[in-house]
Design an enzyme around this catalytic site. Structure first.
Site, PDB file in Angstrom:
ATOM      1  N   LYS A  89       0.860  -1.178   0.000  1.00 35.53           N
ATOM      2  CA  LYS A  89       0.000   0.000   0.000  1.00 35.53           C
ATOM      3  C   LYS A  89       0.896   1.229   0.000  1.00 35.53           C
ATOM      4  CE  LYS A  89      -3.855   2.020   2.680  1.00 35.53           C
ATOM      5  NZ  LYS A  89      -4.728   1.850   3.870  1.00 35.53           N
ATOM      6  N   SER A  96      -9.746   1.968   3.054  1.00 37.07           N
ATOM      7  CA  SER A  96      -8.846   2.720   2.212  1.00 37.07           C
ATOM      8  C   SER A  96      -7.834   1.865   1.448  1.00 37.07           C
ATOM      9  CB  SER A  96      -8.077   3.730   3.069  1.00 37.07           C
ATOM     10  OG  SER A  96      -7.234   3.050   3.990  1.00 37.07           O
ATOM     11  N   SER A 138     -10.102  -0.467   7.171  1.00 38.10           N
ATOM     12  CA  SER A 138      -9.493  -0.257   5.853  1.00 38.10           C
ATOM     13  C   SER A 138      -8.785  -1.468   5.256  1.00 38.10           C
ATOM     14  CB  SER A 138      -8.508   0.914   5.907  1.00 38.10           C
ATOM     15  OG  SER A 138      -9.190   2.134   5.909  1.00 38.10           O
TER      16      SER A 138
END
Lengths: 483, 95
Positions: A76, A151, A175
């Site tokens: 990420k 997210s 997330s």
């Protein structure tokens, strides 16, 4: 191409059936083919990945390979990678090149994993649909008109579409688990402090925790094994020893007690999703576990509690972005105050600014007791509910999200509706506990996530239950676009 | 509870965010709905509840007071928008 699991790739490497270079090239090719439609990556690191792959193959040749040496994966874009741009999904950090590696990055690098790129995410991890990214929304591989969740939406969509077999994520209010649920994959958020936060760009420091998105619990366990453990660079890093997660994946579930929180089956839960979750509970009963209802009387306060605590911490953490030391700067400001204000107006997106403003408000003079102090009290009540439940149960099980993936654009105009999507995931963040989402069926043709929640440092139980479920079901093998 | 335009302007100043006049009404509407959501907590009975300090009741770890970091100013300043002689440059503060 068939989607391979991380374990399958690792076994093929160990058996000498494939090289890391071949696996990495295949991953890069699939990214070239599918990413233009999905927007899962902010930055693909082809040259670095191929060099790392060759180094992994060389290490294997010398007999120095670890269990996952040479397996391609993705980070990420919230984890700092030395010499590789790290944007956190924000214009503010569009050109930021970290001078150091996050601990998670360093550990996976040392273990020989090959990072093919940095995945798209909601800006500063603030969002539940990946639509707040400065680099555009990620599309759900099951239906490109829908969100993959957020997210960690880029990581989730990349794993679901088989671009990589695993990716890192972070989970502050859901997330990792929410996007895993919405894309039909497995995602684990460990206990607070289990994985180092060093070099992970901070959103809400008392809630942030790094974890893994993969196709299976077994794969997630393997990556988590390498990421977890004490780090002197993180002041809240847990000093507890890391157990061998693989060793307990096959523990028998006979006689184990599962609690089903009544509050997670409220009017907001989609009926078809509820059916899938109830069917999963029946699977656990078939495996010999006892399933009983339990109440978490304060868990209904999770969303308002979170939307005080998280923005308060964010407003403080994000004060470092001032256009002076790194990141975006407004050129031509005439005073220092204008430099700050214009830099932040232009560098941050709308949702991030709303959270900074909310956090600033709840911490401001005259409002602190009514909001922040109150929220830390309700947070304590929520955590005590979980502690009480774990006196009677080994694990709590419920839905991960109230509905399957919603349409892009459906909730962008109404932040409160967007926030309510995390209603079932926020509780364990506030209580600091581990949770995993595993696919358990479909509703309206879209994946449904089953959430398993454990006591503090209960990753072994959480992974054990998830793995046993996946040994007796094949929802995790369903891939998007199989036609 | 609804925020006023003045409230929003004050919060924006505290947060060092410029908010233009055409943005302010949207902030009033959206921040008010967020504050309305979080104000639900006012109804919760928290009499005598100790506010949480750490989710796992862990104490802050101490370390020996030793120098562990080396000077990396040059590498850190490669990310800075404006540097002169190893110093960060900002608009003039003192006349």
């Amino acid at each position: 191409m068939e989607r391979q699991t991380l374990s399958e790739q690792a076994r093929a490497l160990q058996a000498g059936q494939v090289s890391s270079r071949e696996l990495t090239q295949a991953s890069l090719e699939r990214i070239r083919e599918l990413d233009p439609g999905l927007n899962t990556f902010i930055n693909v690191c082809e040259a670095e990945a191929l060099a790392d792959a060759d180094a992994a193959d060389a290490a294997r040749g010398r007999g120095e390979a670890g269990p996952l040496t040479g397996v391609p994966f993705a980070h990420k874009d919230i984890f700092c990678t030395r010499g590789v741009a790290t944007t956190c999904g924000s214009r503010m950090l569009e050109n930021f090149v970290p001078p150091y590696d996050a601990t998670v990055v360093a550990r996976l690098k040392d273990a020989g994993l090959v990072c093919v790129g940095k995945t798209n995410m909601d800006e500063f991890a603030m969002g539940s649909s990946n639509e707040t990214s400065y680099f555009g929304a990620v599309k759900n591989p099951w239906d490109p008109a829908r969100t993959p969740g957020g997210s960690s939406g880029g990581s989730a969509a990349a794993v679901a579409a088989g671009l990589v077999a695993a990716a890192t994520g972070t989970d502050t209010g859901g997330s990792i688990r929410q996007p895993a649920a919405l894309t039909g994959i497995t995602g684990i958020k460990p206990t607070y402090g289990r994985v180092s936060r060093y070099g992970m760009i901070a959103f809400a420091s008392s809630l942030d925790q790094a974890g893994v998105l993969a196709q299976t619990a077994e794969d997630a366990a393997q990556v988590l094994q390498l990421m977890a453990g004490f780090d002197p660079h993180d002041s809240t890093s847990a000093q507890a020893e890391v157990p061998d997660y693989a060793a307990t994946l096959n523990a028998d579930l006979k006689g184990k007690r599962i609690g089903v929180p009544r509050e997670f089956f409220d009017a907001g839960l989609d009926a078809e999703s509820e059916q899938a979750v109830r069917a999963a509970l029946a699977v656990f009963e078939d495996l010999g576990a006892h399933v009983d209802e339990v109440s978490l009387p304060h868990v209904g306060l999770s969303v308002p509690t979170y939307y005080i605590v998280a923005p308060a911490e964010a407003s403080s953490n994000l004060s470092r972005f001032d256009g002076v030391r790194f990141g975006y700067r407004h050129e031509g400001a005439e005073s220092l105050e204008d430099l700050y204000k214009l830099t932040r107006q232009e560098g941050f997106g709308a949702e991030v600014k709303r959270r900074i403003m909310t956090g600033t408000y709840v911490l401001s003079a005259g409002y602190y007791d009514a909001y922040y102090l109150k929220a830390q009290q309700t947070r304590e009540l929520i955590a005590e509910d979980f502690q009480a439940a774990f006196k009677d149960f080994d694990l709590l099980v419920g839905p991960t999200t109230p509905t399957p993936a919603f349409r892009l654009g459906e909730k962008t105009d109404d932040p409160v509706q967007m926030y309510l999507n995390d209603i079932y995931t926020i509780g364990v963040n506030l209580a600091g506990l581990p949770g995993i989402s595993v696919p358990c069926g479909f509703a309206q043709g879209l994946p449904v996530g089953l959430q398993l929640m454990g006591p503090a440092f209960g990753e072994p139980q959480v992974l054990n239950f998830a793995h046993q479920y996946q040994q007796h079901t094949d929802w995790h093998r369903q891939a998007p676009g199989a036609s | 509870m609804a925020l006023s335009r003045q409230d929003v302007a004050h919060i924006a100043h505290l947060a060092r965010l410029k908010v233009s006049d055409d943005e302010i009404d949207e902030y009033v509407a959206k921040l008010s709905s967020i504050i309305e959501l979080v104000a639900q907590l006012q109804a919760a009975d928290t009499q005598g509840v100790t506010p949480m300090a750490h989710p796992l009741d862990m104490a802050q770890r101490l370390r020996p007071d030793q120098v562990t970091e080396s000077d990396q100013r040059e590498s850190f300043q490669q990310n800075a928008p404006d540097v002169v002689d190893g110093l960060y440059r900002v608009p003039r503060v003192i006349e």
